[in-house]
Structures are given as C-alpha cells and as structure tokens.
Scaffold this motif. Structure first.
Motif, PDB file in Angstrom:
ATOM      1  N   ARG A  28      57.493-150.884  34.556  1.00 37.64           N
ATOM      2  CA  ARG A  28      57.873-150.219  33.387  1.00 37.64           C
ATOM      3  C   ARG A  28      56.529-150.204  32.223  1.00 37.64           C
ATOM      4  O   ARG A  28      56.300-151.187  31.843  1.00 37.64           O
ATOM      5  CB  ARG A  28      59.332-150.474  32.862  1.00 37.64           C
ATOM      6  N   HIS A  29      56.185-148.930  31.764  1.00 35.17           N
ATOM      7  CA  HIS A  29      55.299-148.834  30.900  1.00 35.17           C
ATOM      8  C   HIS A  29      55.956-148.026  29.701  1.00 35.17           C
ATOM      9  O   HIS A  29      56.644-147.176  30.084  1.00 35.17           O
ATOM     10  CB  HIS A  29      53.945-148.274  31.394  1.00 35.17           C
ATOM     11  N   VAL A  30      55.327-148.193  28.635  1.00 32.45           N
ATOM     12  CA  VAL A  30      55.405-147.371  27.382  1.00 32.45           C
ATOM     13  C   VAL A  30      54.314-146.507  27.054  1.00 32.45           C
ATOM     14  O   VAL A  30      53.191-147.220  26.840  1.00 32.45           O
ATOM     15  CB  VAL A  30      56.259-148.197  26.347  1.00 32.45           C
ATOM     16  N   PHE A  31      54.627-145.363  26.969  1.00 34.00           N
ATOM     17  CA  PHE A  31      53.307-144.279  26.699  1.00 34.00           C
ATOM     18  C   PHE A  31      53.625-143.842  25.331  1.00 34.00           C
ATOM     19  O   PHE A  31      54.963-143.416  24.826  1.00 34.00           O
ATOM     20  CB  PHE A  31      53.091-143.311  27.840  1.00 34.00           C
ATOM     21  N   LYS A  32      52.693-143.392  24.468  1.00 33.99           N
ATOM     22  CA  LYS A  32      52.659-142.697  23.092  1.00 33.99           C
ATOM     23  C   LYS A  32      52.143-141.476  23.851  1.00 33.99           C
ATOM     24  O   LYS A  32      50.942-141.094  23.775  1.00 33.99           O
ATOM     25  CB  LYS A  32      51.860-143.410  22.210  1.00 33.99           C
TER      26      LYS A  32
ATOM     27  N   LEU B 221      54.898-137.110  35.804  1.00 37.06           N
ATOM     28  CA  LEU B 221      54.751-138.536  35.256  1.00 37.06           C
ATOM     29  C   LEU B 221      55.978-139.102  34.644  1.00 37.06           C
ATOM     30  O   LEU B 221      56.595-140.190  34.863  1.00 37.06           O
ATOM     31  CB  LEU B 221      53.600-138.504  34.298  1.00 37.06           C
ATOM     32  N   PHE B 222      56.726-138.070  34.171  1.00 39.04           N
ATOM     33  CA  PHE B 222      57.937-138.734  33.333  1.00 39.04           C
ATOM     34  C   PHE B 222      59.096-137.933  34.060  1.00 39.04           C
ATOM     35  O   PHE B 222      58.829-136.910  34.911  1.00 39.04           O
ATOM     36  CB  PHE B 222      58.062-138.384  31.833  1.00 39.04           C
ATOM     37  N   GLY B 223      60.396-138.495  33.953  1.00 41.48           N
ATOM     38  CA  GLY B 223      61.636-138.136  34.440  1.00 41.48           C
ATOM     39  C   GLY B 223      62.100-136.821  33.652  1.00 41.48           C
ATOM     40  O   GLY B 223      61.346-136.118  32.986  1.00 41.48           O
TER      41      GLY B 223
ATOM     42  N   LEU C 100      57.433-142.666  25.103  1.00 42.27           N
ATOM     43  CA  LEU C 100      58.490-142.516  26.376  1.00 42.27           C
ATOM     44  C   LEU C 100      58.095-143.596  27.287  1.00 42.27           C
ATOM     45  O   LEU C 100      56.918-143.987  27.240  1.00 42.27           O
ATOM     46  CB  LEU C 100      58.414-141.309  27.094  1.00 42.27           C
ATOM     47  N   SER C 101      58.875-144.100  28.154  1.00 41.92           N
ATOM     48  CA  SER C 101      58.831-145.152  29.098  1.00 41.92           C
ATOM     49  C   SER C 101      59.142-144.580  30.571  1.00 41.92           C
ATOM     50  O   SER C 101      59.733-143.598  30.609  1.00 41.92           O
ATOM     51  CB  SER C 101      59.886-146.165  28.818  1.00 41.92           C
ATOM     52  N   THR C 102      58.279-144.921  31.562  1.00 41.43           N
ATOM     53  CA  THR C 102      58.603-144.578  32.778  1.00 41.43           C
ATOM     54  C   THR C 102      57.887-145.714  33.521  1.00 41.43           C
ATOM     55  O   THR C 102      57.132-146.663  33.189  1.00 41.43           O
ATOM     56  CB  THR C 102      57.679-143.447  32.887  1.00 41.43           C
ATOM     57  N   VAL C 103      58.020-145.620  34.797  1.00 36.79           N
ATOM     58  CA  VAL C 103      57.578-146.737  35.940  1.00 36.79           C
ATOM     59  C   VAL C 103      56.172-146.314  36.442  1.00 36.79           C
ATOM     60  O   VAL C 103      56.137-145.307  36.924  1.00 36.79           O
ATOM     61  CB  VAL C 103      58.711-146.786  37.076  1.00 36.79           C
ATOM     62  N   VAL C 104      55.136-147.193  36.682  1.00 34.48           N
ATOM     63  CA  VAL C 104      53.958-146.862  36.858  1.00 34.48           C
ATOM     64  C   VAL C 104      53.518-147.958  37.871  1.00 34.48           C
ATOM     65  O   VAL C 104      53.686-149.287  37.245  1.00 34.48           O
ATOM     66  CB  VAL C 104      52.782-146.610  35.880  1.00 34.48           C
ATOM     67  N   GLY C 105      53.314-147.960  39.119  1.00 35.79           N
ATOM     68  CA  GLY C 105      52.718-149.197  39.854  1.00 35.79           C
ATOM     69  C   GLY C 105      53.921-150.095  40.038  1.00 35.79           C
ATOM     70  O   GLY C 105      53.633-151.378  39.901  1.00 35.79           O
ATOM     71  N   GLY C 106      55.149-149.537  39.973  1.00 29.13           N
ATOM     72  CA  GLY C 106      56.306-150.408  40.100  1.00 29.13           C
ATOM     73  C   GLY C 106      56.986-151.265  38.918  1.00 29.13           C
ATOM     74  O   GLY C 106      57.798-152.099  38.614  1.00 29.13           O
TER      75      GLY C 106
ATOM     76  N   SER D 279      52.030-150.126  26.207  1.00 25.90           N
ATOM     77  CA  SER D 279      52.843-151.169  26.388  1.00 25.90           C
ATOM     78  C   SER D 279      52.220-152.678  25.751  1.00 25.90           C
ATOM     79  O   SER D 279      53.026-153.314  25.380  1.00 25.90           O
ATOM     80  CB  SER D 279      52.954-151.483  27.945  1.00 25.90           C
ATOM     81  N   ASP D 280      50.800-152.721  26.213  1.00 24.46           N
ATOM     82  CA  ASP D 280      50.260-154.031  25.582  1.00 24.46           C
ATOM     83  C   ASP D 280      50.195-154.111  24.327  1.00 24.46           C
ATOM     84  O   ASP D 280      50.480-155.214  23.531  1.00 24.46           O
ATOM     85  CB  ASP D 280      48.764-154.355  26.425  1.00 24.46           C
TER      86      ASP D 280
END
Length: 847
Positions: free
Chosen positions: A318-322, A287-289, A310-316, A340-341
């Motif tokens: 960029r989302h921020v995940f805890k 999921l992450f780089g 951490l941030s990653t690209v999901v579905g094109g 992200s929301d």
C-alpha cells in the motif's frame, strides 16, 4: 528572378559551344570519308587497266596516261568529291544551326520577359528572398520588406536575425536554415519580429541552391500565422511536457471529456503492472479504486481541481499518493506523487522532534531556541523556571532582545557599564558561525554558564547551565578532601587504600598503630605483599592471603569481605574490605577487643534471658491449662449447689455461692486471657474472618458489662454513625475487644457518670471510641499502659491482672489495625480502636 535568368543564359551558351564542337567533328569525319572514296576509286581504275611496259596506262579512249598523272587525277577527283560533299553537308548544317539559333534567341527573349516579370514581382514590398549557392557563406538578397514591421533594409543588419526577431523566433529560424542547407530539409514557419509582427518564412532547395523567402502577411494571414505559430508552440510545449512526464517517476494521465483514459506515462503503466502504455490505455487500467475516482470527480465538479492524498496498492504494497487532477473543457489531466516515504519520514521527524522536546524538558539545563528573526521557537520547562517567566509569555514567541531587557528590568541580570553594547555583543551570535560561551553572575547569587550556538539555517540556541551548585560542590569537595584527610589521620579506625596494582595509595596513622608498623614501612607506593610480610608474624597468614587476593585479583565480580582477626598480642580486630572505583580496594581495621568481650558477655546473658523467658512461657501455659480444669469443676459444682435439687440453702450460703461463682468467672477470664496472649505470642492464632455487624457487636459487649454499669449507676451512651453497617473481621475477637474497653472504662468511671461509645467509618477503617470521665492517666503511665501484668490502680474499683488493654492491642493489631489512647490526669480517658474494613491476619510481637 535575375539569378534564374543568368542561369538560363549560361545554359544557352553552354549548349551552343557543345553544338559547334559536334559540327567540327562531323566535318572532319566527312573530309576523311571523301578522301577514302577517291582513293578507292583511283585504286579501282588502276586495277582495271593494266600497265604497259613503259609504265603508261592505256585508257579506253586510246589515250595513254602516265602513272603520276593517274595518281594526280585520282587525288583531284577525291578532293573534289570530298569538297562537294562537305559543302553540301555544311550548307545543310548551317541552315539547321541558324534555325536553332533563331529558336534559342526567341527562348532567351521569352526568358528575359519572364525575368523582368519575376523581378517586378520579387521587388514588391511584401517579400524578400535569400539565396545561398552551394557551400557559399555569402547569400544573394532579392526584394524587400516594409520597414514599419521592424525589418531592416540593410543587408548585414537583415542577415543578423537576432537583432530584429524575437529570441525564440531567431533560434527557430537559425535551426531551420541550418537543416535546410545541411540536410536539404524544407520548412514553413512563422516568426515574430521584435515589434510583434508575424512573418511567414519558406525554405526550399533547387540543385545546389538554398532559397529562403520571407513573406509579410496581411491581417487575415497574420492572424492565421499567429494561430499557426501558437499551434506550433503548443504542440512543441505539449510534446516537451509529455516528454518530461514520460521521464518522471510519478504516474501521470489524461482523460477525454467522457472521463476515459487517452494517455498515460511509463510510471503509470508500471504502477498498474503493465509494460506498455498503449495497452494500459486500451485496457483502461485504473490506478485508484472506484471510491477514490468518484471522490476525484465530485471534487472536480465543484472546484475544477482535486488536490489530496489517496492510497492504493502498487506492487503488493500500500502506497500513499499526493494526487493533483485538473479538469478542463477538453477533459482532465492528473499527476500522482508517491509520498509514502515522505509520510514515513515526516512521522519519524515528528516523533524525533517530540522525543527531543520531551528529552529537553527533562533536562535541568535551560534551553531556548530562536529563529533567524530572533523569535522564540522552543523552550523547555527549565528555561521558564530559571527566569520565572509565564508560559503564556513564552508561547507568544517574544523577541530575544526583549527577553534580555525583561531579565534586566526584573533585576535578574546585573547592571552593565554599557547595556546596549553588552546586549549587542550577546546578540552578535546571530551573525557568527562559531559558538560563544559566557559566564553570567546573577544578582541572586547564581552563576550561569551560557552557551550560544548558531544554527545552520539561521537563529541560535541558548543553553543556560546553572553552575551555582557545581561551584559550591567543588568548594565543598575541596574542603571535604581536607576534612577527610584530617579525619582519617585522627580516626581510631585503621584505613588503607590499595590501587589495582596492589600498591598502597593512602593510609592513616591508626593503621600503622594497630599493626605496630613504622610510618616509613607503609610509605605510599609500597606493595601489599611487603606489608603482608610485616604483619604475618602477629596475625593469621591465611587471612592475609585473602587480603592479597582481594586487592590484586582479577575477578569480574568484586565482593566485600568482613570478619574478625585475633592477633598474637591479644588484640581482636574487625576488618572489612570494600571495592572502590578504578579497581581500588579499601581495607579497614577496628580494634574491637573490648566490644567483642562485652558482646560475648551479652550473648551469654541474652541466652540466659531467653531460656528464662521460655521457662516463663512454659510455666504460664502449663499453669493456665492446669487451672482451667479445677476452675471448671468449681464453677460446675457452684451452679449445681444453687439448684433446688441439692436442698435448701440459707441466705448466707447463697451469698457465699454467688461470690464463689463470680470469683471463678473472673479467674477463668484471666486464664483465658493468658491463653490468648500465649497463643498470639506463639504466632499460631488464626482469625475467623466474616461479616461483623457493628450494631450486634456493640450490643453484645454492652450486655456483658450491663450489670457492672447498673451496680454503680453508670450510663452507657452509644452512637453508631449512619452507614456503619458491617466490616470483615473476627466477630468474637471484636466483641472481646469492645467488652474489655467497656470493662476498663466502667472500672474507672465515677458513679453516676456516663461512658460514651461511638462507631463510625473513616478513610477505609472502622473506628470504635470509648470515652470515660475517670481520673485519667499521666503521660509517664501511657508509655507502659499496654504492658502485661502492670495494672494502674488510679481510682479503679477493682485491680485486675493488667491484661485487658494488652489483649485489646494484640487483637486489634492482629487484624491489621491500631489502638490510640488519649488521656491526662483529671480529664478522663479516650481509647480509639481502628479496624481495617477488610481484615487479614498479621503477626505481632509479644510485649
């Protein structure tokens, strides 16, 4: 086991009954067969021997038998044969049955021994068996369990599993028994009593019987059972946990000791664009780089856990995940929550709170917010200013009651008959659901409108609105309305206010007087068209048409009108229409008959003066230009006569020529000054802007007046400040200004005195000052010192044309600077010229 033996006895009895029925059936069959045989034998014999006519049967032995005897004999033989056959068969069957009975009795004896042995085993103090027959709700119990482990001996208490088992164990046992009886599903479980003792329970079915056996375990088996129970619970918990994680819309995963993925949930698979979780694990979709994973591993190596965003690209996108990732000896597991929301909402909330704070800080009303603990959470600048409190005190989050006491101790709040009760009534808003409103009259004369608004999550918001000015304004407004009414009634100006419907709302007596109307003719509510009919006979009908259009029109843009209207009575009225709020229009009329007539006379006089001024300017320019040519000739011939080529001159002739040359130079200077002023007045003079050296300009101006200073033994003291350097201006005009200043000072300075000139930079300006010790000028002269052709002969040696200072002022202002004169009678004169460092041409009016 007693139940098993009863079942065996019933089986034996059933088999004996069935066997007896089979024997009787065989006997009937045998008897029937014997009778049939005898019948066949008799018939055969009857057929073999023919009957005689007398109905007798002849036998081979010569004995004759009758038919009846034959029948009887046949029947006897048949019966005897059947009896013999039956007897033989019965003897054989009896012998066989006896053997079978002997075998069954031996088997029953063996079963009894087995039952006794089983009962002996079942009646041990380490197990108990519960048997349900079919759908019966009343089971049979065999055996017993030790009471010290917390298992009751009583039947009813024992079957109430919830009383002596733990709640989870009782629930598990009830579900297992229900599955055993309903679906014949066997089970092997371990439960715990309320005393913590483990029991192994086995459930089996046999035919229509459901059998559950409770087994008390030894220490080793108890430990094993506890481990088994714990393993079962852990498996159940793991299954439940993974089931929960599968339903969560948050990516979750687990890794083995080597860090390789061994399980992911559906949300993780969707995040890496795969529909099957097994494929995601098999293909090791991350999921992450790489950098993010390396950071997670470093954190886990130090703290055994990673918690950060951490941030990653999901579905094109960029989302921020805890991310929370926890390591253990068996591997690691992680969970990622998409924030992200939440981050967007948090940032928006911060911006909203900041905007609200900034907005509240701009309000004139004081605002203070307190939390549920009555501590100050927010205040705006108006609150601190209203009560005169230090910001440090307010930032320390003081208590609401403490602030009220502070207001009282500062003498701001007035004393109350019962301060404690009054304060409690103010603080009761913390327990109220409705807003409260109070009026506070402070000791300094201010009146506050206090609004106490409870907050949904506890706490209150205090809003202090200063009504002092409002009350004063209301008082002033009421007074003003009365004053305005009286003023309008006494105004010489006629005023009429019309509503949007064209009806008059207000008028003063002057309006009726100017239009020669009676008071009842212009009563309130009268339409403007009716007033128009009354006024048109003495005025211009077209003008009143424009008044009606202005008052009753529907134009989006309402414009003002103004002008003059001349009545047939000879009056001249100045009118003006002004749009008012709410669609109202005000018409004003002023009797300007006298002023218009005076204005007309003044215009005629002004036109005459303008023509005179133009004539003067034309004359000055014409004379100036006409004088330059003869002056030039006079100066040229004077210089020519002073040369040796024209012949020798005596002393008196040379003196005359010197006076002629000097007078010609003075006259040429006056003519040039007049031309310069005419050029300035015409607005056509242009400055030649360049870098002007202060030292060069001062030196040039000093050389021009050197002879005059020497003639009267006057010293020139020049002070050029360090850093004066140069500035941007017209060099020739600057030198002319300085020369005029020095000439003016030399004309009034006493003999043997000193003229002081200073040059310095000051606030973006170049300042030149010339100070003399002459007689000075009184205040009434200073007002006209810059007027042209008005010299002031107060001790001056020469009386000029009065253009020197006028030229100075004109050239300095043309550069964008200004000239100041400080003088008093008997104290000399100080003239200060201020040039901008970067000059530009300015238009100036002629004096």
């Amino acid at each position: 086991m007693t139940v098993d033996m009863k079942i065996a006895d019933e089986d034996v009895r059933g088999k004996d009954a069935a066997r007896g029925k089979r024997v009787l059936k065989k006997l009937r069959t045998a008897l029937a067969g014997a009778g049939s045989t005898l019948s066949i034998l008799g018939a055969s014999s009857f057929a073999a021997h023919a009957e005689d006519p007398l109905g007798k049967i002849n036998t081979p032995f010569g004995v004759a038998f009758g038919t009846f005897e034959v029948i009887q004999f046949a029947m006897f033989l048949g019966a005897m044969g059947a009896a013999l056959l039956s007897a033989g068969w019965l003897i054989r069957e009896r012998s066989r049955i006896a053997n079978e009975n002997r075998q069954l009795r031996d088997k029953v004896a063996d079963l009894n021994v087995a039952v006794q042995r089983s009962e002996a085993l079942l009646n041990l103090k380490d197990q108990r068996v519960v048997v349900w027959e079919g759908s019966s709700t009343t089971p049979n119990l065999v055996g017993s369990l030790p009471q010290e482990i917390g298992v009751p001996e009583d039947r009813s208490l024992f079957l109430a599993f919830g009383r002596w088992l733990r709640i989870d164990s009782a629930t598990l046992l009830d579900r297992s028994i229900e599955a055993l009886r309903g679906k014949a599903r066997p089970f092997d479980i371990v439960v715990e009593t309320s005393k913590g003792t483990p029991l192994e329970i086995q459930g089996r079915t046999s035919g229509s019987y459901a059998i559950v056996r409770f087994i008390s375990l030894g220490e080793a088996r108890a430990t094993q059972a506890l481990l088994k129970t714990e393993n079962y619970q852990l498996n159940e918990a793991l299954t439940t946990l993974r089931g929960l994680l599968e339903q969560l819309d948050m990516p979750a995963w687990s890794r083995d000791r080597s860090g390789k993925l061994n399980w992911v949930n559906v949300a993780y698979a969707k995040a890496v664009d795969i529909n099957d979780t097994h494929i995601a694990v098999a293909e090791t979709r991350e999921l992450f780089g790489v950098q993010a994973r390396e950071r997670i591993e470093r954190e886990k190596a130090v703290n055994s856990a990673f918690r950060d965003e951490l941030s990653t690209v999901v579905g094109g996108d960029r989302h921020v995940f805890k991310v929370t990732d926890v390591a253990s000896s068996a591997g690691s597991a992680g969970l990622a929550n998409d924030v992200s929301d939440i981050e967007l909402v948090r940032e928006e909330f911060k911006r909203t709170v900041l905007n609200h704070s900034d907005t509240l800080d701009q309000l004139n009303s004081a605002v203070a917010m307190f939390d549920a603990n009555r501590k100050l959470q927010f205040f705006n600048q108006a609150f601190a200013k209203l009560w005169g409190l230090e910001t440090s005190l307010l930032e320390s989050r003081p208590d609401n009651a403490m602030l009220l006491d502070r207001f009282r101790s500062d003498g701001t709040l007035p004393e109350q008959p019962d301060w404690r009760r009054w304060k409690e009534s103010m603080l009761s808003a913390y327990h109220s659901v409705e807003s409260q409103e109070h009026l506070w009259h402070l000791t300094d004369g201010r009146t506050l409108r206090v609004i106490v608004n409870p907050q949904p999550k506890g706490g209150v918001t205090w809003v202090f609105e200063n009504l002092t000015e409002k009350l004063q304004l209301e008082s002033r407004y009421n007074t003003l309305i009365k004053v305005q009414g009286q003023t309008l009634d006494h105004l010489a100006e006629g005023v009429a206010v019309f509503g949007s419907d064209g009806k008059i709302r207000l008028s003063n007596p002057a309006f009726a007087s100017l239009w020669s109307l009676k008071n009842e003719e212009i009563a309130e509510g009268m339409h403007i068209s009716a007033i128009r009919r009354l006024c048109e006979p003495v005025s211009n009908a077209t003008q009143w048409e424009s008044f009606v259009t202005t008052v009753t029109g529907f134009d989006d843009k309402r414009e003002s009108l103004q002008g003059h209207i001349e009545l047939t009575t000879g009056k001249i009225l100045y009118f003006a229409s002004a749009p008012l709020p709410s669609g109202q229009t005000m018409l004003t009329f002023v009797d300007v008959t006298d002023s218009v007539r005076v204005e007309r006379a003044l215009k005629e006089k002004n036109e005459a003066l303008e023509r005179t001024d133009e004539l003067k300017n034309d004359f000055v320019q014409h004379v100036s230009y006409e004088l330059r040519s003869p002056l030039t000739n006079i100066m040229g011939f004077t210089e020519l006569l002073q040369t040796p080529l024209t012949g020798p001159l005596n002393e008196r002739q040379r003196d005359y020529l010197d006076h002629i040359g000097t007078s010609s130079s003075v006259l040429l200077t006056i003519v040039n000054d007049i031309l310069d002023l005419a050029t300035v007045d015409a607005g056509i003079m242009e400055l030649d802007i360049s870098d002007v050296s202060v030292a060069d300009a001062v030196a040039t101006a000093s050389e021009k007046v050197a002879e005059r200073l020497k003639e009267h033994n006057i010293l020139l003291d020049t002070h050029i400040a360090s850093g004066a350097g140069s500035f941007r201006a017209d060099a020739s005009r600057v030198k002319q200004v300085l020369s005029n200043l020095l000439s003016n000072a030399a004309n009034y300075a006493p003999e043997g005195s000193t003229i002081t000139m200073t040059c310095r930079r000051e606030l973006g300006e170049m300042v030149f000052s010339v100070q003399d010790n002459g007689p000075g000028m009184p205040d009434y002269v200073l007002d006209s010192i810059f007027k042209r052709f008005q010299p002031y002969p107060n001790g001056g040696r020469k009386r000029g044309a009065g253009l020197g200072l006028s030229i100075v002022k004109g050239f300095v202002e043309l550069h964008g600077g200004k000239v100041d004169i400080s003088s008093a009678a008997g104290r000399g004169t100080l003239v200060t010229c201020r040039f901008p460092l970067e000059a530009r041409t300015f238009s100036i009016a002629a004096e």
